[in-house]
Motif scaffolding. Structure first.
Motif, PDB file in Angstrom:
ATOM      1  N   ARG A   1       0.834  -1.208   0.000  1.00 34.62           N
ATOM      2  CA  ARG A   1       0.000   0.000   0.000  1.00 34.62           C
ATOM      3  C   ARG A   1       0.870   1.260   0.000  1.00 34.62           C
ATOM      4  O   ARG A   1       0.598   2.218  -0.729  1.00 34.62           O
TER       5      ARG A   1
ATOM      6  N   LYS B   1       2.582   1.708  -3.482  1.00 29.56           N
ATOM      7  CA  LYS B   1       1.669   2.253  -4.495  1.00 29.56           C
ATOM      8  C   LYS B   1       1.417   3.742  -4.256  1.00 29.56           C
ATOM      9  O   LYS B   1       1.362   4.539  -5.209  1.00 29.56           O
ATOM     10  N   ALA B   2       1.286   4.138  -2.985  1.00 20.21           N
ATOM     11  CA  ALA B   2       1.070   5.547  -2.663  1.00 20.21           C
ATOM     12  C   ALA B   2       2.269   6.400  -3.063  1.00 20.21           C
ATOM     13  O   ALA B   2       2.118   7.582  -3.423  1.00 20.21           O
ATOM     14  N   LEU B   3       3.464   5.802  -3.020  1.00 22.81           N
ATOM     15  CA  LEU B   3       4.685   6.511  -3.397  1.00 22.81           C
ATOM     16  C   LEU B   3       4.947   6.467  -4.900  1.00 22.81           C
ATOM     17  O   LEU B   3       5.914   7.060  -5.378  1.00 22.81           O
ATOM     18  N   GLY B   4       4.094   5.762  -5.634  1.00 22.03           N
ATOM     19  CA  GLY B   4       4.218   5.708  -7.082  1.00 22.03           C
ATOM     20  C   GLY B   4       5.295   4.772  -7.592  1.00 22.03           C
ATOM     21  O   GLY B   4       5.756   4.901  -8.731  1.00 22.03           O
ATOM     22  N   LEU B   5       5.706   3.806  -6.796  1.00 16.42           N
ATOM     23  CA  LEU B   5       6.771   2.887  -7.217  1.00 16.42           C
ATOM     24  C   LEU B   5       6.259   1.846  -8.209  1.00 16.42           C
ATOM     25  O   LEU B   5       5.085   1.473  -8.201  1.00 16.42           O
ATOM     26  N   ASP B   6       7.152   1.361  -9.041  1.00 19.70           N
ATOM     27  CA  ASP B   6       6.875   0.277  -9.979  1.00 19.70           C
ATOM     28  C   ASP B   6       6.708  -1.016  -9.170  1.00 19.70           C
ATOM     29  O   ASP B   6       7.650  -1.471  -8.515  1.00 19.70           O
TER      30      ASP B   6
END
Length: 284
Positions: A189, A192-197
């Motif tokens: 979670r 995804k919030a940090l925009g990682l692949d």
């Protein structure tokens, strides 16, 4: 040895299939008879009841959901006990508690029947691949007799000690599984919030210090959005209840496990108990 399997669910079905391939499977029983159809087509005897199955085999393997269900299979009407003969070996491969294991063993001993508690870990994937870890409690000489049966579907088979020690080890295992799963869900979670692949996230989490068996089993499914169970959330909730009952009696603080139990309780309360344990993020 002639082996019979009771319970052809997510775990029992592939375990029974490995026993068939090893030439050990003599009979199967499942409350919903349709699940036994593939075995019937292979020429395996489909029993009408647990008692019917017990009459025909040397080793009974049972893997159903919880202790009351196990008790019904063993000692209810047309249960294993009705068909048991002295020298039969009964193996409980479900997860419940050491107390239940000792209770079952005492009742079977009155019939001259040997008993092992032998819960497994590795999920559906491990069952399908014949690579389960099996933790066994009971008499060591009985364990040695049944070892070739376990080897048909198990990769790591460990004799833990007297009756109840298999279940005790499984509760320890489930605490670690639950906390690893909570960690995995919250880490994903955050990623995804940090925009990682997410593919790169998976590469790091399954290759570095965060690596765990739970991560390797369930992270790929989680990232694909596949929430189907390799192990059901409702079953993990049940296992954590048993573990915390012990902790409370021993005055042993386990705050992280208590939190995990509350989260899995919410899964069940919201009707999500049939999803995999990796679906925990659905309650956040």
């Amino acid at each position: 040895m002639r082996v019979g399997v009771i319970g052809l669910g997510i775990m029992g079905q592939p375990m029974a299939m490995h026993l068939h391939k090893a030439g050990l499977l003599a009979a199967v029983y499942n409350r919903t008879r349709a699940k036994a159809k593939p075995f019937e087509q292979l020429g395996v005897y489909v029993a009408d009841s647990p008692a019917d199955l017990a009459k025909r085999v040397d080793v009974v393997i049972e893997i159903v959901s919880d202790a009351p269900d196990v008790e019904q299979v063993f000692f209810g009407p047309s249960g294993v006990a009705e068909g048991a003969k002295p020298g039969l070996i009964v193996v409980d491969m479900s997860t419940n508690s050491p107390e239940w294991a000792r209770r079952f063993a005492e009742r079977f001993a009155q019939l001259g029947v040997e008993f092992l508690d032998a819960p497994v870990t590795g999920g559906q994937k491990g069952a399908v691949e014949g690579a389960l870890t099996i933790m066994v409690g009971g008499k060591e000489e009985v364990f040695k007799k049944v070892l070739p049966v376990f080897q048909a579907f198990g990769k790591q088979i460990v004799y833990m000690g007297p009756v109840g020690y298999g279940q005790a080890m499984k509760l320890v295992n489930q605490v670690a599984v639950a906390l690893n799963t909570v960690a995995m869900v919250e880490a994903v979670r955050l990623a995804k919030a940090l925009g990682l692949d997410v593919d790169k996230v998976a590469q790091i989490l399954t290759g570095g210090a965060a690596r765990s068996g739970s991560m390797e089993l369930y992270l790929p499914k989680l990232l694909k959005g596949d929430l189907t169970p390799g192990f059901k959330s409702a079953h993990l909730k049940k296992d954590l209840v048993y573990a915390l009952e012990y902790a409370h009696r021993a005055n042993l603080p386990m705050p992280a496990t208590a939190l995990a139990l509350e989260l899995y309780k919410k899964m069940v309360e919201r009707g999500l108990g049939e999803l995999g344990i990796h679906a925990l993020g659905e309650v956040y």
